[in-house]
Each structure stands twice: as structure tokens, then as C-alpha cells.
Design a protein around this motif. Structure first.
Motif, PDB file in Angstrom:
ATOM      1  N   ALA A  53       0.814  -1.229   0.000  1.00  0.00           N
ATOM      2  CA  ALA A  53       0.000   0.000   0.000  1.00  0.00           C
ATOM      3  C   ALA A  53       0.840   1.268   0.000  1.00  0.00           C
ATOM      4  N   ARG A  54       2.075   1.161   0.443  1.00  0.00           N
ATOM      5  CA  ARG A  54       2.947   2.331   0.423  1.00  0.00           C
ATOM      6  C   ARG A  54       3.076   2.893  -0.990  1.00  0.00           C
ATOM      7  N   ILE A  55       2.972   2.012  -1.984  1.00  0.00           N
ATOM      8  CA  ILE A  55       3.058   2.458  -3.384  1.00  0.00           C
ATOM      9  C   ILE A  55       1.887   3.375  -3.734  1.00  0.00           C
ATOM     10  N   ALA A  56       0.740   3.167  -3.086  1.00  0.00           N
ATOM     11  CA  ALA A  56      -0.405   4.051  -3.352  1.00  0.00           C
ATOM     12  C   ALA A  56      -0.098   5.472  -2.874  1.00  0.00           C
ATOM     13  N   GLU A  57       0.834   5.599  -1.923  1.00  0.00           N
ATOM     14  CA  GLU A  57       1.247   6.931  -1.469  1.00  0.00           C
ATOM     15  C   GLU A  57       2.340   7.501  -2.354  1.00  0.00           C
ATOM     16  N   THR A  58       3.342   6.659  -2.667  1.00  0.00           N
ATOM     17  CA  THR A  58       4.499   7.180  -3.406  1.00  0.00           C
ATOM     18  C   THR A  58       4.262   7.220  -4.917  1.00  0.00           C
ATOM     19  N   HIS A  59       3.452   6.301  -5.435  1.00  0.00           N
ATOM     20  CA  HIS A  59       3.236   6.213  -6.892  1.00  0.00           C
ATOM     21  C   HIS A  59       1.750   5.962  -7.183  1.00  0.00           C
ATOM     22  N   PRO A  60       0.877   6.886  -6.755  1.00  0.00           N
ATOM     23  CA  PRO A  60      -0.559   6.630  -6.922  1.00  0.00           C
ATOM     24  C   PRO A  60      -0.967   6.389  -8.372  1.00  0.00           C
ATOM     25  N   GLU A  61      -0.277   7.073  -9.309  1.00  0.00           N
ATOM     26  CA  GLU A  61      -0.644   6.929 -10.728  1.00  0.00           C
ATOM     27  C   GLU A  61      -0.398   5.511 -11.225  1.00  0.00           C
ATOM     28  N   LEU A  62       0.558   4.824 -10.614  1.00  0.00           N
ATOM     29  CA  LEU A  62       0.872   3.453 -11.044  1.00  0.00           C
ATOM     30  C   LEU A  62      -0.249   2.495 -10.611  1.00  0.00           C
ATOM     31  N   VAL A  63      -0.712   2.679  -9.389  1.00  0.00           N
ATOM     32  CA  VAL A  63      -1.815   1.825  -8.900  1.00  0.00           C
ATOM     33  C   VAL A  63      -3.057   2.078  -9.752  1.00  0.00           C
ATOM     34  N   ARG A  64      -3.290   3.353 -10.084  1.00  0.00           N
ATOM     35  CA  ARG A  64      -4.446   3.698 -10.935  1.00  0.00           C
ATOM     36  C   ARG A  64      -4.324   3.050 -12.303  1.00  0.00           C
ATOM     37  N   GLU A  65      -3.111   3.054 -12.829  1.00  0.00           N
ATOM     38  CA  GLU A  65      -2.885   2.480 -14.171  1.00  0.00           C
ATOM     39  C   GLU A  65      -3.198   0.974 -14.177  1.00  0.00           C
ATOM     40  N   VAL A  66      -2.774   0.281 -13.141  1.00  0.00           N
ATOM     41  CA  VAL A  66      -3.040  -1.159 -13.054  1.00  0.00           C
ATOM     42  C   VAL A  66      -4.549  -1.398 -13.043  1.00  0.00           C
ATOM     43  N   ALA A  67      -5.264  -0.592 -12.250  1.00  0.00           N
ATOM     44  CA  ALA A  67      -6.720  -0.749 -12.153  1.00  0.00           C
ATOM     45  C   ALA A  67      -7.394  -0.399 -13.478  1.00  0.00           C
ATOM     46  N   THR A  68      -6.927   0.693 -14.092  1.00  0.00           N
ATOM     47  CA  THR A  68      -7.529   1.143 -15.348  1.00  0.00           C
ATOM     48  C   THR A  68      -7.369   0.093 -16.444  1.00  0.00           C
ATOM     49  N   ARG A  69      -6.259  -0.658 -16.391  1.00  0.00           N
ATOM     50  CA  ARG A  69      -6.026  -1.690 -17.413  1.00  0.00           C
ATOM     51  C   ARG A  69      -6.825  -2.961 -17.139  1.00  0.00           C
ATOM     52  N   GLY A  70      -7.684  -2.926 -16.136  1.00  0.00           N
ATOM     53  CA  GLY A  70      -8.618  -4.032 -15.941  1.00  0.00           C
ATOM     54  C   GLY A  70      -8.175  -5.132 -14.998  1.00  0.00           C
ATOM     55  N   HIS A  71      -7.129  -4.876 -14.198  1.00  0.00           N
ATOM     56  CA  HIS A  71      -6.662  -5.901 -13.268  1.00  0.00           C
ATOM     57  C   HIS A  71      -7.230  -5.662 -11.873  1.00  0.00           C
ATOM     58  N   GLU A  72      -7.302  -6.744 -11.115  1.00  0.00           N
ATOM     59  CA  GLU A  72      -7.755  -6.633  -9.735  1.00  0.00           C
ATOM     60  C   GLU A  72      -6.610  -6.107  -8.865  1.00  0.00           C
ATOM     61  N   ILE A  73      -6.927  -5.121  -8.019  1.00  0.00           N
ATOM     62  CA  ILE A  73      -5.949  -4.647  -7.039  1.00  0.00           C
ATOM     63  C   ILE A  73      -6.235  -5.371  -5.728  1.00  0.00           C
ATOM     64  N   ALA A  74      -5.221  -6.032  -5.182  1.00  0.00           N
ATOM     65  CA  ALA A  74      -5.345  -6.657  -3.872  1.00  0.00           C
ATOM     66  C   ALA A  74      -4.220  -6.100  -2.992  1.00  0.00           C
ATOM     67  N   CYS A  75      -4.220  -6.498  -1.745  1.00  0.00           N
ATOM     68  CA  CYS A  75      -3.334  -5.869  -0.758  1.00  0.00           C
ATOM     69  C   CYS A  75      -2.191  -6.799  -0.360  1.00  0.00           C
ATOM     70  N   HIS A  76      -0.973  -6.245  -0.378  1.00  0.00           N
ATOM     71  CA  HIS A  76       0.221  -7.015   0.006  1.00  0.00           C
ATOM     72  C   HIS A  76       0.860  -6.345   1.228  1.00  0.00           C
ATOM     73  N   SER A  77       0.008  -5.940   2.185  1.00  0.00           N
ATOM     74  CA  SER A  77       0.401  -5.256   3.427  1.00  0.00           C
ATOM     75  C   SER A  77       0.660  -3.774   3.167  1.00  0.00           C
ATOM     76  N   TYR A  78       0.932  -3.057   4.250  1.00  0.00           N
ATOM     77  CA  TYR A  78       1.239  -1.631   4.086  1.00  0.00           C
ATOM     78  C   TYR A  78       2.698  -1.434   3.671  1.00  0.00           C
ATOM     79  N   ASP A  79       3.611  -2.147   4.345  1.00  0.00           N
ATOM     80  CA  ASP A  79       5.035  -1.879   4.093  1.00  0.00           C
ATOM     81  C   ASP A  79       5.885  -3.146   3.975  1.00  0.00           C
ATOM     82  N   HIS A  80       5.237  -4.271   3.679  1.00  0.00           N
ATOM     83  CA  HIS A  80       5.953  -5.511   3.393  1.00  0.00           C
ATOM     84  C   HIS A  80       6.710  -6.089   4.587  1.00  0.00           C
ATOM     85  N   ARG A  81       6.237  -5.847   5.782  1.00  0.00           N
ATOM     86  CA  ARG A  81       6.839  -6.526   6.938  1.00  0.00           C
ATOM     87  C   ARG A  81       6.122  -7.855   7.142  1.00  0.00           C
ATOM     88  N   PRO A  82       6.888  -8.935   7.392  1.00  0.00           N
ATOM     89  CA  PRO A  82       6.248 -10.241   7.648  1.00  0.00           C
ATOM     90  C   PRO A  82       5.308 -10.145   8.853  1.00  0.00           C
TER      91      PRO A  82
END
Ligand SMILES: [Zn+2]
Length: 279
Positions: A53-82
Motif C-alpha cells: 500500500a505504500r506504493i499508493a502513497e508514493t506512486h498513486p498513478e501506477l496503482v491507478r494504471e493497473v486498475a484502469t487496465r482491468g486488473h484486480e488490485i489486492a493488498c500485500h500489506s502496508y510496508d511488506h513486513r512479515p
């Protein structure tokens, strides 16, 4: 469910993260994500992108692009800590924050969760109720074999339902010379001989839902050698070499198979999820 449906379905998933951990504006994962999107488009594949989810803060346009291209957005934690690196309180708080962020930026409901490094294990089953309470419908967080990093030996290898109703899609595994490997992960797809991958695919029981898990670096054919913090030289080398085969092998894997994200698969009601409780 007809055996035909099960045999021919393969789900594309990718963990969208900066494996170097800088999340800089000019980090290589940004361009690589676009290349992956272009490749998927050319192959007619839609799938699920598990985004940190940190990418939604640092690179919001990238997350939007993935969604716009028709893919499902799912969550891989906020900051990738196990999971084991969190307390139940910090895990629950960050998980909700991550879901909200991804939904705001991606413009779609986020119902899937994947634990960083498949860190949902027998020691961290306390997280299951918290994942359900945060509003997730499914998880893709269990590696049902012993593993040097994180594994959940004894967990089912076919889709199942946790006691709280959360659906789980376990990582597809197969035996290679006595070792049980998650062979549809990017690194295995790049290194295992094709005949072994093809034979493992055919050998899986029909009830197993097959899915890949790639990272953007698997597709970074021109990327320089880099060190990931806290990892061995062997890990870094295996992460770097043999990337040119990823695209062609992806095309070959999906050549005669249907794709689609996990959310679609659940909605299609073609998968049965047996109840399972870790004793
Ligand atoms: Zn990850």
C-alpha cells in the motif's frame, strides 16, 4: 466443476513492491510494471496485482494504471513486513490503513490479501481473524509445505475456508527430487527446465487452483545487479539472472489456459473451498 475447467485455468498474480525498498519516484519497478501491463495486454491476460500500500502513497498513478487496465488490485500489506514482525494491534491497524489507501487510489474494492513472503504460518494464525475483520474476503498467504523462510506444513494444498469464513488460495506446490517447491513463482519459472514445469502443471490434482506469483524484477531484462537489504549474494544473483525467459515462458504458460483474477474466480463459483481449521 468440470475437470476441464480446473485443468485449463491459470491465474496471473504479481506482487507489486519495490524489492530494493527505496520507493523512489525513479525506481525501476515503475517502468517494469508498465512493461508487464503491456505484455499482459498483448497476451490478453487479466490477473491480480497484490500491491504494497505504500506504493499508493508514493506512486498513486501506477496503482491507478493497473486498475484502469482491468486488473484486480489486492493488498500485500502496508510496508511488506512479515506478519511475525507485527503485534496483533499494529497488524490490524496497518492492514486497515493499507486497504483504505488502495481502495481510494485504485477506485475499486479491495477484497484480497497476501502476506509478505507468505508469512501466514502456524505461528501467526492469530492474523486470520484480523484479516477477516478488516473486510477481506480471501487470502493468498499460505505456502503449504516446509520452507526455509515461511511455510505452513500440514495446511491443505487445495483452496479452503478458515473458521471465520475467509477463503484461502494456497500456493501451488509440487515435488522436485524430494523438495516441495512453489514452482509457479517467478524465480522457479525462470530456472526450472520447461519440461519439469509442464509435467508439474499436469500432475497437479484438478482441485488445486493454479496461480503464478511474479515480481516486476522478473521482467527487468536490462536491470543492473542490485543488492536487496538483508539477503545473501545467492538470493540476489538468482533474482537477477535469467530474466529474459520470463516473458516467453509466461506466454507459453498461458497459451492454452484461461486467466482472470482471484475475485472473478470466487464469483464464478467454480471452486469449492473445504472448511479447514489448524489444530
Ligand atoms: Zn512481496
Amino acid at each position: 466443476m468440470s475437470p476441464h475447467t480446473a485443468v485449463d485455468r491459470l491465474i496471473f498474480t504479481l506482487d507489486l513492491e519495490d524489492h530494493i525498498g527505496t520507493y523512489r519516484r525513479d525506481a525501476r519497478f515503475v517502468g517494469n510494471t508498465i512493461s508487464v501491463l503491456d505484455l499482459l495486454e498483448s497476451l490478453g491476460i487479466h490477473g491480480t496485482f497484490f500491491a504494497v500500500a505504500r506504493i499508493a502513497e508514493t506512486h498513486p498513478e501506477l496503482v491507478r494504471e493497473v486498475a484502469t487496465r482491468g486488473h484486480e488490485i489486492a493488498c500485500h500489506s502496508y510496508d511488506h513486513r512479515p506478519i511475525a514482525a507485527e503485534t496483533p494491534e499494529s497488524f490490524a491497524r496497518k492492514l486497515r490503513q493499507a486497504k483504505d489507501l488502495l481502495e481510494q487510489i485504485g477506485g475499486q474494492e479491495v477484497v484480497g490479501f497476501r502476506a509478505p513472503i507468505f508469512s501466514l504460518t502456524r505461528e501467526t494464525v492469530w492474523a486470520i481473524d484480523l484479516i477477516g475483520e478488516a473486510g477481506f474476503e480471501y487470502s493468498s498467504s499460505v505456502l503449504p509445505a516446509s520452507n526455509p523462510l515461511y511455510g505452513f506444513e500440514g495446511a491443505p494444498r487445495t483452496p479452503f475456508r478458515w473458521p471465520n469464513g475467509l477463503f484461502e488460495f494456497p500456493v501451488p506446490v509440487s515435488s522436485f527430487f524430494g523438495a516441495c517447491l512453489p514452482f509457479l513463482g517467478g524465480v522457479y519459472v525462470r530456472y526450472l527446465p520447461w519440461a519439469m514445469i509442464a509435467s508439474a502443471m499436469h500432475g497437479l490434482p484438478d482441485a488445486v487452483v493454479k496461480w503464478t506469483y511474479f515480481h516486476t524484477y522478473d521482467f527487468d531484462v536490462d536491470g543492473p545487479f542490485t543488492r536487496m537489504p538483508g539477503t545473501s549474494m545467492a538470493t540476489n544473483l538468482s533474482c537477477w539472472l535469467n530474466r529474459r525467459v520470463t516473458g516467453p515462458r509466461l506466454a507459453r504458460l498461458f497459451a492454452s489456459r484461461t486467466s482472470g483474477g482471484f475475485r472473478e474466480v470466487i464469483a464464478s463459483e467454480t471452486v469449492s473451498f473445504a472448511p479447514w481449521s489448524p489444530a
